[in-house]
Design a protein around this motif. Structure first.
Motif, PDB file in Angstrom:
ATOM      1  N   SER A 122       3.708  -9.402 -16.110  1.00 38.24           N
ATOM      2  CA  SER A 122       4.877  -8.774 -16.707  1.00 38.24           C
ATOM      3  C   SER A 122       5.693  -7.985 -15.691  1.00 38.24           C
ATOM      4  O   SER A 122       6.919  -8.012 -15.717  1.00 38.24           O
ATOM      5  CB  SER A 122       4.430  -7.832 -17.836  1.00 38.24           C
ATOM      6  OG  SER A 122       5.527  -7.133 -18.388  1.00 38.24           O
ATOM      7  N   ARG A 123       5.000  -7.293 -14.770  1.00 35.58           N
ATOM      8  CA  ARG A 123       5.692  -6.406 -13.850  1.00 35.58           C
ATOM      9  C   ARG A 123       5.370  -6.640 -12.385  1.00 35.58           C
ATOM     10  O   ARG A 123       5.821  -5.893 -11.524  1.00 35.58           O
ATOM     11  CB  ARG A 123       5.390  -4.953 -14.228  1.00 35.58           C
ATOM     12  CG  ARG A 123       6.228  -4.505 -15.405  1.00 35.58           C
ATOM     13  CD  ARG A 123       5.642  -3.329 -16.150  1.00 35.58           C
ATOM     14  NE  ARG A 123       6.540  -2.938 -17.232  1.00 35.58           N
ATOM     15  CZ  ARG A 123       6.659  -3.582 -18.384  1.00 35.58           C
ATOM     16  NH1 ARG A 123       5.934  -4.659 -18.609  1.00 35.58           N
ATOM     17  NH2 ARG A 123       7.498  -3.165 -19.315  1.00 35.58           N
ATOM     18  N   GLY A 124       4.609  -7.658 -12.076  1.00 29.50           N
ATOM     19  CA  GLY A 124       4.352  -7.973 -10.677  1.00 29.50           C
ATOM     20  C   GLY A 124       3.658  -6.843  -9.938  1.00 29.50           C
ATOM     21  O   GLY A 124       2.839  -6.122 -10.510  1.00 29.50           O
ATOM     22  N   PRO A 125       3.994  -6.639  -8.661  1.00 28.00           N
ATOM     23  CA  PRO A 125       3.271  -5.670  -7.825  1.00 28.00           C
ATOM     24  C   PRO A 125       3.776  -4.242  -7.989  1.00 28.00           C
ATOM     25  O   PRO A 125       3.956  -3.512  -7.010  1.00 28.00           O
ATOM     26  CB  PRO A 125       3.536  -6.198  -6.414  1.00 28.00           C
ATOM     27  CG  PRO A 125       4.918  -6.755  -6.512  1.00 28.00           C
ATOM     28  CD  PRO A 125       5.020  -7.365  -7.904  1.00 28.00           C
ATOM     29  N   LEU A 126       4.012  -3.822  -9.234  1.00 25.61           N
ATOM     30  CA  LEU A 126       4.607  -2.507  -9.453  1.00 25.61           C
ATOM     31  C   LEU A 126       3.702  -1.382  -8.954  1.00 25.61           C
ATOM     32  O   LEU A 126       4.179  -0.353  -8.479  1.00 25.61           O
ATOM     33  CB  LEU A 126       4.910  -2.319 -10.939  1.00 25.61           C
ATOM     34  CG  LEU A 126       5.706  -1.064 -11.301  1.00 25.61           C
ATOM     35  CD1 LEU A 126       7.046  -1.028 -10.578  1.00 25.61           C
ATOM     36  CD2 LEU A 126       5.928  -0.989 -12.809  1.00 25.61           C
ATOM     37  N   GLU A 127       2.381  -1.565  -9.058  1.00 23.26           N
ATOM     38  CA  GLU A 127       1.467  -0.532  -8.567  1.00 23.26           C
ATOM     39  C   GLU A 127       1.686  -0.296  -7.073  1.00 23.26           C
ATOM     40  O   GLU A 127       1.815   0.845  -6.620  1.00 23.26           O
ATOM     41  CB  GLU A 127       0.015  -0.939  -8.821  1.00 23.26           C
ATOM     42  CG  GLU A 127      -0.994   0.080  -8.320  1.00 23.26           C
ATOM     43  CD  GLU A 127      -2.425  -0.394  -8.465  1.00 23.26           C
ATOM     44  OE1 GLU A 127      -3.193   0.276  -9.179  1.00 23.26           O
ATOM     45  OE2 GLU A 127      -2.780  -1.429  -7.865  1.00 23.26           O
ATOM     46  N   TRP A 128       1.753  -1.382  -6.301  1.00 20.98           N
ATOM     47  CA  TRP A 128       1.953  -1.237  -4.861  1.00 20.98           C
ATOM     48  C   TRP A 128       3.324  -0.648  -4.549  1.00 20.98           C
ATOM     49  O   TRP A 128       3.449   0.237  -3.706  1.00 20.98           O
ATOM     50  CB  TRP A 128       1.805  -2.591  -4.161  1.00 20.98           C
ATOM     51  CG  TRP A 128       2.129  -2.503  -2.701  1.00 20.98           C
ATOM     52  CD1 TRP A 128       1.326  -2.010  -1.710  1.00 20.98           C
ATOM     53  CD2 TRP A 128       3.361  -2.883  -2.076  1.00 20.98           C
ATOM     54  NE1 TRP A 128       1.982  -2.064  -0.499  1.00 20.98           N
ATOM     55  CE2 TRP A 128       3.230  -2.592  -0.692  1.00 20.98           C
ATOM     56  CE3 TRP A 128       4.551  -3.432  -2.539  1.00 20.98           C
ATOM     57  CZ2 TRP A 128       4.254  -2.847   0.221  1.00 20.98           C
ATOM     58  CZ3 TRP A 128       5.571  -3.685  -1.630  1.00 20.98           C
ATOM     59  CH2 TRP A 128       5.416  -3.394  -0.263  1.00 20.98           C
ATOM     60  N   VAL A 129       4.352  -1.124  -5.234  1.00 21.69           N
ATOM     61  CA  VAL A 129       5.698  -0.618  -4.992  1.00 21.69           C
ATOM     62  C   VAL A 129       5.765   0.878  -5.288  1.00 21.69           C
ATOM     63  O   VAL A 129       6.331   1.663  -4.515  1.00 21.69           O
ATOM     64  CB  VAL A 129       6.730  -1.387  -5.842  1.00 21.69           C
ATOM     65  CG1 VAL A 129       8.094  -0.725  -5.761  1.00 21.69           C
ATOM     66  CG2 VAL A 129       6.816  -2.829  -5.386  1.00 21.69           C
ATOM     67  N   SER A 130       5.172   1.292  -6.413  1.00 17.53           N
ATOM     68  CA  SER A 130       5.198   2.709  -6.780  1.00 17.53           C
ATOM     69  C   SER A 130       4.487   3.562  -5.738  1.00 17.53           C
ATOM     70  O   SER A 130       4.991   4.616  -5.328  1.00 17.53           O
ATOM     71  CB  SER A 130       4.546   2.908  -8.154  1.00 17.53           C
ATOM     72  OG  SER A 130       5.255   2.213  -9.154  1.00 17.53           O
ATOM     73  N   GLN A 131       3.305   3.111  -5.310  1.00 14.91           N
ATOM     74  CA  GLN A 131       2.562   3.862  -4.302  1.00 14.91           C
ATOM     75  C   GLN A 131       3.309   3.892  -2.982  1.00 14.91           C
ATOM     76  O   GLN A 131       3.380   4.932  -2.313  1.00 14.91           O
ATOM     77  CB  GLN A 131       1.179   3.240  -4.105  1.00 14.91           C
ATOM     78  CG  GLN A 131       0.251   3.423  -5.295  1.00 14.91           C
ATOM     79  CD  GLN A 131      -1.057   2.680  -5.113  1.00 14.91           C
ATOM     80  OE1 GLN A 131      -1.209   1.864  -4.216  1.00 14.91           O
ATOM     81  NE2 GLN A 131      -2.011   2.962  -5.978  1.00 14.91           N
ATOM     82  N   ALA A 132       3.885   2.754  -2.598  1.00 16.45           N
ATOM     83  CA  ALA A 132       4.589   2.676  -1.322  1.00 16.45           C
ATOM     84  C   ALA A 132       5.793   3.607  -1.307  1.00 16.45           C
ATOM     85  O   ALA A 132       6.021   4.337  -0.338  1.00 16.45           O
ATOM     86  CB  ALA A 132       5.024   1.236  -1.054  1.00 16.45           C
ATOM     87  N   LEU A 133       6.559   3.609  -2.392  1.00 17.44           N
ATOM     88  CA  LEU A 133       7.734   4.474  -2.443  1.00 17.44           C
ATOM     89  C   LEU A 133       7.340   5.947  -2.422  1.00 17.44           C
ATOM     90  O   LEU A 133       7.958   6.761  -1.723  1.00 17.44           O
ATOM     91  CB  LEU A 133       8.544   4.172  -3.703  1.00 17.44           C
ATOM     92  CG  LEU A 133       9.291   2.838  -3.721  1.00 17.44           C
ATOM     93  CD1 LEU A 133       9.889   2.585  -5.102  1.00 17.44           C
ATOM     94  CD2 LEU A 133      10.388   2.808  -2.662  1.00 17.44           C
ATOM     95  N   THR A 134       6.301   6.287  -3.165  1.00 13.99           N
ATOM     96  CA  THR A 134       5.872   7.684  -3.222  1.00 13.99           C
ATOM     97  C   THR A 134       5.353   8.161  -1.870  1.00 13.99           C
ATOM     98  O   THR A 134       5.742   9.222  -1.369  1.00 13.99           O
ATOM     99  CB  THR A 134       4.776   7.861  -4.287  1.00 13.99           C
ATOM    100  OG1 THR A 134       5.300   7.468  -5.555  1.00 13.99           O
ATOM    101  CG2 THR A 134       4.315   9.310  -4.358  1.00 13.99           C
ATOM    102  N   GLU A 135       4.470   7.364  -1.244  1.00 17.01           N
ATOM    103  CA  GLU A 135       3.874   7.784   0.020  1.00 17.01           C
ATOM    104  C   GLU A 135       4.875   7.744   1.161  1.00 17.01           C
ATOM    105  O   GLU A 135       4.872   8.611   2.042  1.00 17.01           O
ATOM    106  CB  GLU A 135       2.650   6.918   0.312  1.00 17.01           C
ATOM    107  CG  GLU A 135       1.539   7.140  -0.700  1.00 17.01           C
ATOM    108  CD  GLU A 135       0.344   6.217  -0.469  1.00 17.01           C
ATOM    109  OE1 GLU A 135       0.224   5.685   0.652  1.00 17.01           O
ATOM    110  OE2 GLU A 135      -0.444   6.039  -1.416  1.00 17.01           O
ATOM    111  N   ASP A 136       5.756   6.759   1.163  1.00 14.85           N
ATOM    112  CA  ASP A 136       6.756   6.692   2.230  1.00 14.85           C
ATOM    113  C   ASP A 136       7.760   7.829   2.108  1.00 14.85           C
ATOM    114  O   ASP A 136       8.245   8.354   3.112  1.00 14.85           O
ATOM    115  CB  ASP A 136       7.479   5.347   2.189  1.00 14.85           C
ATOM    116  CG  ASP A 136       6.615   4.217   2.735  1.00 14.85           C
ATOM    117  OD1 ASP A 136       5.482   4.505   3.141  1.00 14.85           O
ATOM    118  OD2 ASP A 136       7.081   3.065   2.736  1.00 14.85           O
ATOM    119  N   ASP A 137       8.070   8.234   0.862  1.00 13.72           N
ATOM    120  CA  ASP A 137       8.970   9.360   0.682  1.00 13.72           C
ATOM    121  C   ASP A 137       8.327  10.637   1.220  1.00 13.72           C
ATOM    122  O   ASP A 137       8.986  11.458   1.866  1.00 13.72           O
ATOM    123  CB  ASP A 137       9.306   9.533  -0.799  1.00 13.72           C
ATOM    124  CG  ASP A 137      10.286  10.663  -1.035  1.00 13.72           C
ATOM    125  OD1 ASP A 137      11.409  10.589  -0.505  1.00 13.72           O
ATOM    126  OD2 ASP A 137       9.923  11.633  -1.723  1.00 13.72           O
ATOM    127  N   GLY A 138       7.007  10.780   0.982  1.00 17.17           N
ATOM    128  CA  GLY A 138       6.301  11.949   1.521  1.00 17.17           C
ATOM    129  C   GLY A 138       6.284  11.942   3.036  1.00 17.17           C
ATOM    130  O   GLY A 138       6.447  12.987   3.684  1.00 17.17           O
TER     131      GLY A 138
END
Length: 446
Positions: A122-138
């Motif tokens: 339904s949503r593909g690699p959303l877990e990885w995308v969410s983690q990547a965006l959060t950690e890269d923003d930090g």
């Protein structure tokens, strides 16, 4: 006429489609036997949510895939590559390989050009995308905090593998590369009906002569704040807020139901031409009979509450299979424990068996309370449970129904007492999805 009947019989047995293998990577179950025991007995694998903090949604329960080690299932995958793959890809690849192992469909058992793979998410690699965006923003903020305003803290997105990791179809393609699958490889995104759609397309490929076998796999990793918040925004009694006992988070067809909990993982089925399976000495769990997909083309978040449209889809699928409603022994329902879904399914039975008392309706169970709602993989969990119920001649129970007060409109047989051994020749799996979608899968004993 006799010759035509004989020809039709040969076609049915030689060109029909069997479910010959099942692979699961689910909370508490990484083998088909573990999966069967759980769905048969209604053994809920839901627990306290630990993978993320879901914001202000109040959600505390989920089905989490813990202690997963891909090396047990993918022994030939180099650690160099595995380190660059997402968790959803490794889990999906493992489920695919387990389905092939269960089917006995190794490299020497099929021409790789005659093997295809269709995925559903339904949503593909959303877990990885969410983690990547959060950690890269930090990381970016940390650089800026040291006065380096121009620092390019690309992190997760700064290597060549990021392009692949962010693609919804990556788990399917990587599974195909690892398993030398050289036929059609594709990924569907049809929300909660996607697994049924994938099975229907797989059967079409086999019946058309384009493949001897197709691996169908569904995967979903929705345990992210974004998903929780988006579903909670739909209103109360969509996501369960059960806190005392996570195993009771999903209570389908009961008066006090309050929605579902999410689960994560992957489930795969091996669909195979009966003649091909027989030639290599393989049996099957169940026989594919028919699939009907229906878009109601009404409200994107609504569903047919009269029961009439769903009943017509079920009747159509049964007609395609050369059967009728009176032949159905069991319904494996969508059963989300939301106010509308459960009532709509009961009304479907009322429309399909108009004139019959509720006591004469076929049993209808939900396996959602066991692993939670896996969205794009949900219909495949149903299909796997239905295949095994036909194989073992035993109906799956609806967890958390026994002893509860039923919704007055849903007060009929939900196999609430536990697993029920009984003659089962024809079963129907139901799936509904955001987008006004309904899907019906009819399976028969192999």
């Amino acid at each position: 006429m006799a010759a035509q009947a004989e020809s039709a019989a040969r076609k049915d047995h030689g060109d029909s489609v069997l479910v010959t293998g099942i692979g699961v990577m689910l909370p508490g179950a990484t083998h088909v036997n573990e999966f069967w025991q759980d769905v048969r007995d209604g053994n809920s694998r839901l627990g306290r949510l630990t993978r993320c903090v879901p914001g202000t949604t109040g959600v505390q329960a989920a089905g989490e895939l813990r202690d997963f080690d891909h090396r047990k299932f993918l022994p030939d995958l180099s650690e160099k590559f595995a380190a660059r793959y997402t968790r959803d890809a490794l889990v999906t690849m493992s489920a695919v390989e387990e389905a092939r192992r269960d089917a006995g469909l190794g490299a020497g058992e099929i021409d790789p050009r005659r093997l295809s793979l269709i995925a559903s998410s339904s949503r593909g690699p959303l877990e990885w995308v969410s983690q990547a965006l959060t950690e890269d923003d930090g990381l970016r903020r940390a650089h800026q905090g040291h006065g380096d305003q121009e620092a390019d803290a690309t992190g997760h997105f700064g290597d060549s593998g990021a392009m692949l990791r962010g693609m919804p179809g990556a788990p399917a393609t990587l599974s195909a590369i690892y398993g030398d699958v050289r036929g059609l490889v594709t990924t569907l995104s049809s929300a909660c009906v996607g697994g049924h759609h994938a099975i229907g397309l797989a059967a079409d490929l086999i019946r058309a002569g384009s493949a001897d076998a197709v691996i169908v796999v569904g995967y979903e990793f929705p345990l992210t704040p974004l998903v929780f918040q988006s579903f909670q925004a739909m209103g109360d009694r969509v996501l369960s807020t059960e806190s005392a006992d996570p195993r009771r988070a999903i209570r389908p067809y009961t008066r006090d139901r309050e929605g579902f909990a999410f689960g994560e993982g992957a489930v795969a089925l091996c669909l195979e031409r009966a003649g091909h399976a027989r030639a290599r000495g393989a049996g099957g769990y169940a026989r594919f009979l028919a699939h009907r997909a229906l878009n109601e083309a009404t409200h994107p978040f609504g569903m047919d509450m009269s029961g009439q449209l769903t009943a017509s889809a079920v009747a159509g699928a049964l007609e395609d299979a050369g059967r009728t409603a009176r032949d159905v022994d069991w319904f494996c329902a969508h059963g989300t424990a939301t106010p509308k879904n459960d009532v709509a399914e009961s009304r479907m039975l009322g429309a399909l068996y108009e004139g019959r008392p509720r006591s004469a309706w076929p049993p209808l169970s939900s396996v959602k309370p066991v692993y939670g709602h896996l969205l794009g993989a949900a219909a495949l969990i149903n299909a796997a449970a239905t295949s095994l119920a036909l194989h073992h001649q035993c109906l799956c129970s609806t967890a958390n129904y026994a002893g509860a007060v039923p919704d007055p409109e849903c007060d009929h047989d939900h196999v609430g007492e536990g697993a029920r051994a009984t003659r089962t020749e024809l079963a129907v799996s139901l799936a509904f999805a955001i987008g006004s979608q309904t899907s019906v899968l009819a399976l028969g004993a192999a």
